[in-house]
Structures are given as C-alpha cells and as structure tokens.
Scaffold this active site. Structure first.
Site, short mmCIF file in Angstrom:
data_model
loop_
_atom_site.label_atom_id
_atom_site.label_comp_id
_atom_site.label_asym_id
_atom_site.label_seq_id
_atom_site.Cartn_x
_atom_site.Cartn_y
_atom_site.Cartn_z
CG ASP A 112 24.08 41.72 55.41
OD1 ASP A 112 24.26 41.63 54.00
OD2 ASP A 112 23.83 40.46 56.00
CE1 TYR B 111 30.72 33.39 42.97
CE2 TYR B 111 31.48 32.20 40.92
CZ TYR B 111 31.51 33.02 41.90
OH TYR B 111 32.90 34.10 41.94
CE LYS C 71 30.18 36.74 41.59
NZ LYS C 71 30.61 38.06 42.16
#
Ligand SMILES: NC(=O)c1ccc[n+]([C@@H]2O[C@H](COP(=O)([O-])OP(=O)(O)OC[C@H]3O[C@@H](n4cnc5c(N)ncnc54)[C@H](O)[C@@H]3O)[C@@H](O)[C@H]2O)c1
Length: 264
Positions: free
Chosen positions: A68, A159, A163
C-alpha cells in the site's frame, strides 16, 4: 525496437478494480509491449499478478511488488524491488480514489483518505524513486484528472483538490530535477471507460445508460479508453518526450477545453 526498449518501468496501481482494462493495467501492458521490464505494484497482490501474467503471456517481462503506497515504508520497498529488478527509468503513478460530495457533504476522514492515496502516496513514491531515476535520466508520469484543473459534471471536492495538488507536485519535481536528468509530467484523463469509473460513479446504474450519458458529455461524442491514457503516458515516459517536462496533457476528447472555456 519498442519505444521504451531496455527501460525499467514501475507502475503504481498496475492492477484493476474490475474485469477489463483499467488505466494502470493498460499502461503496464503497453510499457511491456514497447520493450520495458515492468514492476507491477499494487496493494492487491492478486490484481498485480493478473497484469504481470498478461505481460508474460505476451512474451514480456514483469515482476510484482505488493504494498500500500500510502505507507512510506512500502514505497521504499517498491524502490528496493525496482533496484533488485535492474533499475528504474519510468515511474508511472496511476492510483487515485474519490469520495462523492462537495465541501458541505465531505467529512474530514474521507478528505484525508482521498489525499492519502492521491497525493501522499505520490510524494512517498516520488521520494523513494528519485535516487534511482536520477542515475539513468528517468521520467515520472502522474495520472491526474481533468478534475484537477476544472469543474466538471461531478462534485467530489477532495478528488479535485488532491489532483490539483498532484499537478503542482509534478511541476515542482520537474523544476527541481530539470538539471538532474529527471522529467515529470501529468496526464489528465477525462471520461474514460474503465471498471474503476463504472464502479464509483454508477453503482447500480445500467452500464449502457451510464456509458451513453458519459459519452454525451464529451465533444468527440465518445468516452476514452484506458489505451488512450496509456499511449499519452508512454509518449511522456519515452525519449521522444526528452524535452518535455512540467506539462499537463489532457486526454479527454476536448472536454477540458469545453469546461475550461465555459468556466465549469
Ligand atoms: N476512469 C476515468 O474516467 C478516470 C478519469 C480521470 C482520471 N482517472 C484516474 O485514473 C486512475 C485510476 O485508473 P485505473 O482505471 O487503473 O483504476 P483502478 O481503480 O482500477 O486502480 C488500479 C489499481 O490501483 C490499486 N490501488 C489503489 N490504491 C492503492 C494504494 N494505496 N497502493 C497500491 N495500490 C493501490 C488498486 O488495488 C487497483 O488494482 C486514477 O488516478 C484516477 O483518478 C480515471
């Protein structure tokens, strides 16, 4: 001769969350088809193995590292596995998750979960990989999203913000390493027809209706494929892009131009 012949590539998130071609899986297979030895990295060992087996079945070279990448120790393990494989010329950072909701609807735990994968893991992988990348003049490709630069049809603030930060990280690396032989660039996919998109945007939705609705938002009238994204990444990772660093390359059938010019 392949476009990345003789290079060593690491694809972070080389598996897929479902059947078919995800972005990471297609990228890993394309790098291998173009001559690279590929380390398939995924927190899901079975998913990474599936991609590695596809590559080997085609006569390519692939290894697997399970971990991970939100864990800095696992990111170091990834770099050590790359060193043991032979080196590292291309770091392809594909992983990214989202939780739905704007500012009002997003809890802090979800915000942190999204940032851990989309940004923190990118930082860990970048830090771990740079000493190896620097040795041979390497390239990093980060898979961002159109959502990193403009507001589209979905609301997912964590998100979007993560990003955008990923794209800034890419540019910071590009400048810091410009004199040190390492290039860093982002690919910004728009509406891409992948198992990931189908699972998080339309659970319970008729897949054909979802695909039609997504295609209708794109000026070119179709969704992209994982291969569209992989081809753009391959170009940025290859020596053909030897003078290209710090760019955000949209792969979106014109959607970013539409939303960008319309102000979202
Ligand atoms: N499909 C689209 O429409 C679209 C649009 C824009 C951007 N993107 C971007 O594309 C990327 C996803 O592409 P995909 O189709 O390969 O997705 P995917 O969800 O199939 O993920 C690929 C793999 O990443 C692995 N992964 C997730 N978190 C991880 C972690 N912390 N450590 C290690 N492995 C981890 C998963 O196990 C999975 O096998 C994301 O960055 C996403 O933001 C997709």
């Amino acid at each position: 001769m392949g476009r990345v012949a003789g290079k060593y590539a690491v694809v972070i998130g080389a598996g897929s969350v479902g059947e078919g071609w995800g972005n990471g899986k297609a990228a890993a297979v394309l790098y291998a088809r173009e001559g690279a030895t590929v380390l398939c990295v995924d927190r899901n060992a079975e998913a990474a193995e599936t991609t590695a087996a596809l590559i080997r079945d085609e006569g390519g070279a692939a290894e697997v590292f399970a971990g991970d990448m939100t864990d800095p120790g696992a990111a170091q393990g990834m770099a050590e596995a790359a060193r043991a494989m032979g080196g590292l010329d291309i770091l392809h950072f594909n992983i990214g998750i989202s939780t739905p909701g704007g500012v009002e609807q997003t809890g802090f735990a979800d915000w942190q979960k999204v940032f851990a994968v989309n940004l923190d893991a990118a930082f860990h992988c970048t830090q771990a990989a740079l000493p190896l990348l620097e040795q041979g003049g390497g390239a990093i490709v980060y898979i961002s999203s159109l959502a990193g630069e403009s507001n589209g049809p979905y609301r997912y603030v964590g998100y979007e913000a993560s990003k955008a930060a990923l794209q800034r990280l890419s540019k910071s690396v590009a400048i810091e390493y410009a004199h040190r032989g390492v290039r860093a660039n982002c690919v910004l996919p728009g509406m891409i027809d992948t198992p990931h998109a189908a699972s998080f945007i339309g659970p319970g939705t008729d897949p054909e209706a979802l695909a039609e609705a997504r295609a209708a938002k794109v000026p070119m009238g179709r969704q992209g494929t994982a291969w569209d994204v992989a081809e753009a990444a391959l170009f940025l990772a290859s020596d053909a892009a030897g003078f290209v660093t710090g760019v955000d390359l949209r792969v979106d059938g014109g959607m970013g131009t539409l939303f960008g010019s319309a102000g979202g």
